[in-house]
Structures are given as C-alpha cells and as structure tokens.
Design a protein around this motif. Structure first.
Motif, PDB file in Angstrom:
ATOM      1  N   UNK A  85      23.989  31.816 -25.301  1.00  0.00           N
ATOM      2  CA  UNK A  85      24.354  33.369 -25.348  1.00  0.00           C
ATOM      3  C   UNK A  85      24.958  33.735 -24.187  1.00  0.00           C
ATOM      4  N   UNK A  86      26.265  34.258 -24.490  1.00  0.00           N
ATOM      5  CA  UNK A  86      27.093  34.703 -23.069  1.00  0.00           C
ATOM      6  C   UNK A  86      27.588  35.807 -23.116  1.00  0.00           C
ATOM      7  N   UNK A  87      27.299  36.458 -22.235  1.00  0.00           N
ATOM      8  CA  UNK A  87      28.587  37.937 -22.159  1.00  0.00           C
ATOM      9  C   UNK A  87      29.825  37.386 -21.548  1.00  0.00           C
ATOM     10  N   UNK A 107      38.900  47.882 -20.522  1.00  0.00           N
ATOM     11  CA  UNK A 107      37.957  46.950 -20.085  1.00  0.00           C
ATOM     12  C   UNK A 107      37.619  46.106 -21.363  1.00  0.00           C
ATOM     13  N   UNK A 108      37.266  44.843 -21.128  1.00  0.00           N
ATOM     14  CA  UNK A 108      37.017  44.169 -22.365  1.00  0.00           C
ATOM     15  C   UNK A 108      35.598  43.137 -22.121  1.00  0.00           C
ATOM     16  N   UNK A 109      34.967  43.196 -23.203  1.00  0.00           N
ATOM     17  CA  UNK A 109      33.694  42.259 -23.385  1.00  0.00           C
ATOM     18  C   UNK A 109      33.541  41.661 -24.583  1.00  0.00           C
ATOM     19  N   UNK A 117      32.520  33.548 -30.917  1.00  0.00           N
ATOM     20  CA  UNK A 117      32.442  34.940 -30.662  1.00  0.00           C
ATOM     21  C   UNK A 117      31.810  35.769 -31.620  1.00  0.00           C
ATOM     22  N   UNK A 118      30.645  36.543 -31.290  1.00  0.00           N
ATOM     23  CA  UNK A 118      30.017  37.313 -32.030  1.00  0.00           C
ATOM     24  C   UNK A 118      30.402  38.719 -32.231  1.00  0.00           C
ATOM     25  N   UNK A 119      30.703  39.033 -31.169  1.00  0.00           N
ATOM     26  CA  UNK A 119      31.102  40.655 -31.122  1.00  0.00           C
ATOM     27  C   UNK A 119      32.170  40.900 -30.067  1.00  0.00           C
ATOM     28  N   UNK A 120      33.085  41.971 -30.092  1.00  0.00           N
ATOM     29  CA  UNK A 120      33.898  42.097 -28.919  1.00  0.00           C
ATOM     30  C   UNK A 120      34.510  43.511 -28.861  1.00  0.00           C
ATOM     31  N   UNK A 121      34.599  43.899 -27.747  1.00  0.00           N
ATOM     32  CA  UNK A 121      35.003  45.319 -27.495  1.00  0.00           C
ATOM     33  C   UNK A 121      35.922  45.578 -26.491  1.00  0.00           C
ATOM     34  N   UNK A 122      36.960  46.250 -26.951  1.00  0.00           N
ATOM     35  CA  UNK A 122      38.385  46.547 -25.749  1.00  0.00           C
ATOM     36  C   UNK A 122      38.439  48.024 -25.843  1.00  0.00           C
ATOM     37  N   UNK A 123      38.101  48.682 -24.652  1.00  0.00           N
ATOM     38  CA  UNK A 123      38.316  49.809 -24.337  1.00  0.00           C
ATOM     39  C   UNK A 123      39.393  50.383 -23.376  1.00  0.00           C
ATOM     40  N   UNK A 208      50.850  31.502 -23.668  1.00  0.00           N
ATOM     41  CA  UNK A 208      50.832  30.196 -23.327  1.00  0.00           C
ATOM     42  C   UNK A 208      49.304  29.869 -22.599  1.00  0.00           C
ATOM     43  N   UNK A 209      48.781  30.952 -21.755  1.00  0.00           N
ATOM     44  CA  UNK A 209      47.819  30.876 -21.124  1.00  0.00           C
ATOM     45  C   UNK A 209      46.626  31.620 -21.975  1.00  0.00           C
ATOM     46  N   UNK A 210      45.471  31.092 -22.118  1.00  0.00           N
ATOM     47  CA  UNK A 210      44.401  31.664 -23.074  1.00  0.00           C
ATOM     48  C   UNK A 210      43.025  31.589 -22.268  1.00  0.00           C
ATOM     49  N   UNK A 211      43.110  32.396 -21.169  1.00  0.00           N
ATOM     50  CA  UNK A 211      41.693  32.704 -20.636  1.00  0.00           C
ATOM     51  C   UNK A 211      40.619  33.342 -21.325  1.00  0.00           C
ATOM     52  N   UNK A 212      39.444  32.949 -21.449  1.00  0.00           N
ATOM     53  CA  UNK A 212      38.480  33.599 -22.559  1.00  0.00           C
ATOM     54  C   UNK A 212      38.225  34.951 -22.252  1.00  0.00           C
ATOM     55  N   UNK A 213      38.173  35.378 -20.980  1.00  0.00           N
ATOM     56  CA  UNK A 213      37.964  36.771 -20.982  1.00  0.00           C
ATOM     57  C   UNK A 213      39.326  37.569 -21.430  1.00  0.00           C
ATOM     58  N   UNK A 214      40.443  37.157 -21.335  1.00  0.00           N
ATOM     59  CA  UNK A 214      41.667  38.145 -21.798  1.00  0.00           C
ATOM     60  C   UNK A 214      41.450  37.685 -23.323  1.00  0.00           C
ATOM     61  N   UNK A 215      41.230  36.845 -24.243  1.00  0.00           N
ATOM     62  CA  UNK A 215      41.464  36.622 -25.560  1.00  0.00           C
ATOM     63  C   UNK A 215      40.281  36.827 -26.390  1.00  0.00           C
ATOM     64  N   UNK A 216      39.185  36.262 -25.916  1.00  0.00           N
ATOM     65  CA  UNK A 216      37.981  36.057 -27.008  1.00  0.00           C
ATOM     66  C   UNK A 216      37.748  37.693 -27.658  1.00  0.00           C
ATOM     67  N   UNK A 217      37.670  38.702 -26.957  1.00  0.00           N
ATOM     68  CA  UNK A 217      37.444  39.996 -27.591  1.00  0.00           C
ATOM     69  C   UNK A 217      38.361  40.454 -28.714  1.00  0.00           C
TER      70      UNK A 217
END
Length: 264
Positions: A85-87, A107-109, A117-123, A208-217
């Motif tokens: 389980x990770x945020x 801000x993204x989580x 990914x269980x849930x995502x937020x983009x504010x 091309x670049x898909x870092x997790x914090x940029x794309x998961x939410x």
C-alpha cells in the motif's frame, strides 16, 4: 466517497491554500533551484510534499509514502511504489509553469496497492478543480460524475511530449500525426493533460517518459471516465513495469487509431 478519500481531498486543498498559492508569483530567486538540467524544484514543492507526507501518514499510518522530491534525494524509494500500500505524491506538477508564475500546475496523489492504482486525485489550485477517481467506482470533478468526451473537432486535437525522445523521433512522429490530427501544444503539466482529455478539450496525448507520480493519478481518472490509456505497443500501462511510453485518448477508438498511426 470513502472517508479516507474525503480526508485526502481536504488535505490537498489545505496544502494548496496554505503552502502553494501564497508562493505563486511570489518566489524569491533563491527559492527556485535546478534539480537536474532543465528540472526545477521550488521551496513550495518541498514544503508541500512535507505537509502532504505528514497529513497522509496521519490519515493512513500503515502505508508507505513515495514523494517526487523524496525520490530525487533517494532514488531507491521508487521501488516502494509497488509496495502493498503506497501513496504517491507529486507536490507540484508543472513546476516550470509554477516557477514562471503561469498556470497550469497542480497537486497530484495516487493510492497504489501492489502496483494497481486504487484512487487518484488531481487538484488545480487556481481553478479550484478537484478531479478524483476510484478504481471501479468512476471519475468525478468537484464531486460530480464525469464521462470522457471527444472535442468534436473535424480533425481531433493531439499533443506530443518532447521529453525523453530525440528531436528526430519527435519530428517524425509529429509529421505522421499532422496528416490526421490537429497538433496542439502540451501544457507541460500532467495534472492538466489528463483532465483535458476527459473534458472535451483535447483528444490525444503522447508521452515518452512515464514517471509514476506524473501519470498514475491521471491514468486512473481518464480510464475510469471511459477514455483510453495504453503503452506504445498497445499493452496496458502498469506501475513498475518496463513498458515504454503512453498514448492517452478521450476514447478507445482514438487511442487505437493514434497508436497505429505512430507505432504500427
């Protein structure tokens, strides 16, 4: 909404109001640093991540927390993204825009369990727009359910990120796209890219670049809204895999069409 989820939304709004917005158009020169060439970090990124980390630890003490700035300091932390389980936190997505005093930024989580990914937020703190998605539970903008819709343009709107690819590759892909789609600039902010694909503003985005914090939410928000996300070879996007790139689109038809045009 899950009580945890309400608490996360409230935390993001609080941090935006207390840390991010007071610094917007108000950064001193020494408060903007280059992490690596071309990659900026500001005091607001660092303060926001610290506050979000503290808040999430209080909401959900058993989970690991993977922040973009913490990973910059200790890249080994990245491996925690596929923990039980990770945020995942992107304290300010679109830092270059933020540092230049220009929207969009956000801000993204993401809440990730065993790589899913269980849930995502983009504010978006300027527009005060909260995009939220729950796996199997739909996508929402400020609490109202939303479905992805195409722009309706005769030639769909497509944006291609330059990051992580050579000038030649980017030019040849752009040329292939220009035959069928109208090319539009990327807002250099994933927290804005994904909502644009849902809200009928853009139809296709290629990264091309898909870092997790940029794309998961955003991936969860778009797919829960009925849009399309796939790797460049058409396989599903998975956190922690070694897949290449992302094609994101407002519908599965457009996503498949774009993938074939670029990578067939």
């Amino acid at each position: 909404m899950h009580p945890h989820h309400q608490a996360v939304s409230a935390l993001m709004r609080t941090v935006a109001e207390a840390v991010v917005m007071p610094r917007f158009r108000n950064l001193a020169a020494h408060e903007v640093l280059e992490k690596t060439p071309g990659e900026l970090v500001t005091i607001a990124d660092r303060e926001a991540e610290a506050r979000l980390t503290e808040g999430l630890a209080a909401i959900d003490p058993d989970a690991v927390i993977v922040g973009e700035e913490a990973c910059a300091a200790d890249p080994a932390l990245m491996e925690q993204a596929t923990a039980a389980r990770a945020w995942i936190i992107d304290p300010i997505d679109g830092t270059a825009n933020f540092a230049a005093g220009q929207p969009p930024f956000g801000i993204m989580i993401a809440l990730v369990e065993h790589g899913m990914t269980q849930a995502g937020w983009l504010y978006d703190p300027v527009a005060e727009r909260m995009c939220h998605a729950v796996l199997g539970g739909g996508a929402f903008v400020n609490g109202a359910p939303v479905r992805a819709r195409a722009s309706g343009a005769a030639r769909p709107f497509a944006a291609i990120s330059k990051v992580g690819q050579s000038e030649e590759d980017h030019a040849s892909r752009t040329a292939r796209f220009a035959a069928s789609f109208d090319l539009v600039p990327l807002p250099r902010c994933a927290a804005e890219n994904y909502p644009r694909l849902v809200l009928g503003q853009n139809d296709i985005a290629v990264f091309r670049r898909t870092l997790v914090w940029d794309h998961a939410p955003g991936v969860l928000f778009l797919t829960e809204a009925g849009g399309y996300v796939g790797r460049w070879d058409g396989s599903p996007y998975r956190i922690g895999d070694d897949g290449v790139g992302i094609v994101a689109a407002s519908s599965p038809e457009l996503g498949k069409r774009a993938t074939e045009l670029l990578f067939a």
